[in-house]
Design an enzyme around this catalytic site. Structure first.
Site, PDB file in Angstrom:
ATOM      1  N   HIS A 106      -2.781  -4.981  11.995  1.00 13.71           N
ATOM      2  CA  HIS A 106      -3.733  -4.905  10.891  1.00 13.71           C
ATOM      3  C   HIS A 106      -4.788  -6.001  10.961  1.00 13.71           C
ATOM      4  CE1 HIS A 106      -1.896  -1.615   8.780  1.00 13.71           C
ATOM      5  NE2 HIS A 106      -0.719  -2.204   8.804  1.00 13.71           N
ATOM      6  N   HIS A 166       2.852  -6.512   5.386  1.00 17.83           N
ATOM      7  CA  HIS A 166       1.878  -5.535   5.893  1.00 17.83           C
ATOM      8  C   HIS A 166       1.971  -5.377   7.404  1.00 17.83           C
ATOM      9  CE1 HIS A 166      -1.234  -2.693   5.310  1.00 17.83           C
ATOM     10  NE2 HIS A 166      -2.230  -3.412   5.783  1.00 17.83           N
ATOM     11  N   ASP A 167       1.758  -6.445   8.178  1.00 19.39           N
ATOM     12  CA  ASP A 167       2.037  -6.349   9.607  1.00 19.39           C
ATOM     13  C   ASP A 167       3.536  -6.512   9.806  1.00 19.39           C
ATOM     14  OD1 ASP A 167      -0.204  -5.648  11.057  1.00 19.39           O
ATOM     15  OD2 ASP A 167      -1.013  -7.680  11.086  1.00 19.39           O
ATOM     16  N   HIS A 168       4.120  -5.622  10.604  1.00 17.15           N
ATOM     17  CA  HIS A 168       5.570  -5.563  10.755  1.00 17.15           C
ATOM     18  C   HIS A 168       6.030  -6.544  11.823  1.00 17.15           C
ATOM     19  CE1 HIS A 168       5.492  -1.154   9.075  1.00 17.15           C
ATOM     20  NE2 HIS A 168       4.983  -2.053   8.251  1.00 17.15           N
ATOM     21  N   ASN A 188       0.819  -1.213   0.000  1.00 20.47           N
ATOM     22  CA  ASN A 188       0.000   0.000   0.000  1.00 20.47           C
ATOM     23  C   ASN A 188       0.852   1.262   0.000  1.00 20.47           C
ATOM     24  OD1 ASN A 188       0.356  -1.220   2.743  1.00 20.47           O
ATOM     25  ND2 ASN A 188      -0.442   0.759   3.421  1.00 20.47           N
TER      26      ASN A 188
END
Length: 356
Positions: A217, A243-245, A114
């Protein structure tokens, strides 16, 4: 550097329109006598900061130890706002000048995240970047055929409705994507066609956004509603995302479609401190920086998660012929079903599922 010209044969041309045509197929040569080995990294492009350089250093060591064939990126390749142009110095500062180990001079297959969509997307997709560093192979959605493994790279950002209807102060570059509904409909059809044509022993889907996640997320409802049915219908074995770190491994409880969900989004900034269980089976969760390796040898696949110090945190293997899952013991033993386990490293939390 001539890696791309040497190692890649494109069977079908890239899409001239996002709403038409088949997915680009890339052949990645694999020696018949050895396993396929790769690393997976996501959410990394921060010009070496937030421990990106430290993770890259350990990636180089592991890549050398196991002699990898490729690297897979799960997106958010250039944070926070993608590339501004093909001449953006961030391409050097976040990629060329960071992943310098000789062992990492292999093809990198990348999807968009994103944050990549917040820049000039067409610049990041431009083949001109391969003239700067031929490792960099980035497309929206495509297929990599590597021996007995087919990787289906999926452009997941357009699925997120809030990016279209409530972007806030963020700008998303939807050129060649809008209208959303037509793009998603045609992408799902193309994925379904490509997956049904596949005769590979292993089918792996790669996207940026989480399908299942216990971190900040969480689950992405649009992917569960629209993409997951296609994955299940085509017997996809693994879904790998960023996306999730963090680093995660979640197993589907659906016995008819036992997909394994892997999150490798710890390429730089991490430690969000969020833990939210979902309905599937949590095998492993690490709220910190790191990366993942994957090895496929015939009908046996094995994944290992590493932290910034190169310590193996969790491993998993599966034999397709026996359908026997073998989970390695966690670093520390947990008496309860899920608990926080402190390692010998400062301020790190690892969640693992006990054998009880």
């Amino acid at each position: 550097m001539a890696l791309a010209a040497l190692l890649i044969a494109v069977i079908t041309l890239p899409l001239s329109s996002p709403a038409r045509g088949e997915l680009t197929i890339i052949e990645h040569p694999v020696e018949a006598s050895r396993p396929l080995r790769l690393l997976v990294i996501g959410d990394w492009g921060r010009k070496g900061r937030y421990n990106q350089s430290g993770v890259a250093k350990q990636m180089g060591k592991v890549a050398e130890d196991v002699s990898i064939d490729m690297v897979v990126s799960t997106g958010d390749n250039f944070l926070d706002d993608g590339l501004a142009s093909v001449d953006d110095k961030a391409f050097h500062e976040s990629f060329v000048d960071v992943y310098t180990a000789k062992s990492l001079q292999k093809p990198w297959y990348l999807v968009l995240g994103n944050h990549d969509y917040r820049g000039d997307v067409l610049a990041q997709l431009d083949p001109a970047l391969r003239n700067i560093d031929s490792r960099f192979i980035c497309m929206r959605s495509f297929v990599v055929e590597a021996g007995n493994v087919d990787f289906f790279f999926v452009d997941t950002s357009p699925f997120q409705l809030k990016y279209w209807t409530d972007p806030g102060e963020d700008h998303y570059d939807w050129r060649e994507v809008a209208p959303r509904e037509a793009y998603i409909e045609n992408l799902l059809k193309d994925l379904d066609t490509a997956m049904k044509r596949s005769r590979a022993t292993w089918k792996v889907a790669v996207g940026h956004h989480t399908m299942r996640s216990v971190s900040s997320h969480g689950d992405t409802q649009e992917l569960l509603q629209l993409l997951l049915p296609v994955l299940k219908d085509n017997s996809i074995d693994l879904y790998i995302n960023g996306h999730d770190h963090c680093l995660e491994h979640i197993s589907s409880r659906d016995s008819c479609s036992p997909i394994q969900y892997f999150t490798s989004g710890g390429g730089s900034k991490a430690w969000r401190g969020v833990f939210r269980p979902n309905d599937d089976k949590l095998e492993f969760f690490y709220d910190g920086q790191g990366f993942m390796s994957l090895e496929v040898d015939g009908d046996l696949a094995r994944a290992v998660f590493y932290d910034i110090d190169g310590q193996a945190l969790h491993s998993w293997s599966l034999s397709k012929s026996r359908r026997l899952q073998v989970d390695q013991p966690p670093i520390c033993s947990c008496s309860s079903k899920i608990r926080s386990c402190s390692s010998n490293l400062d301020a790190k939390s690892i969640y693992a599922v006990s054998s009880s």
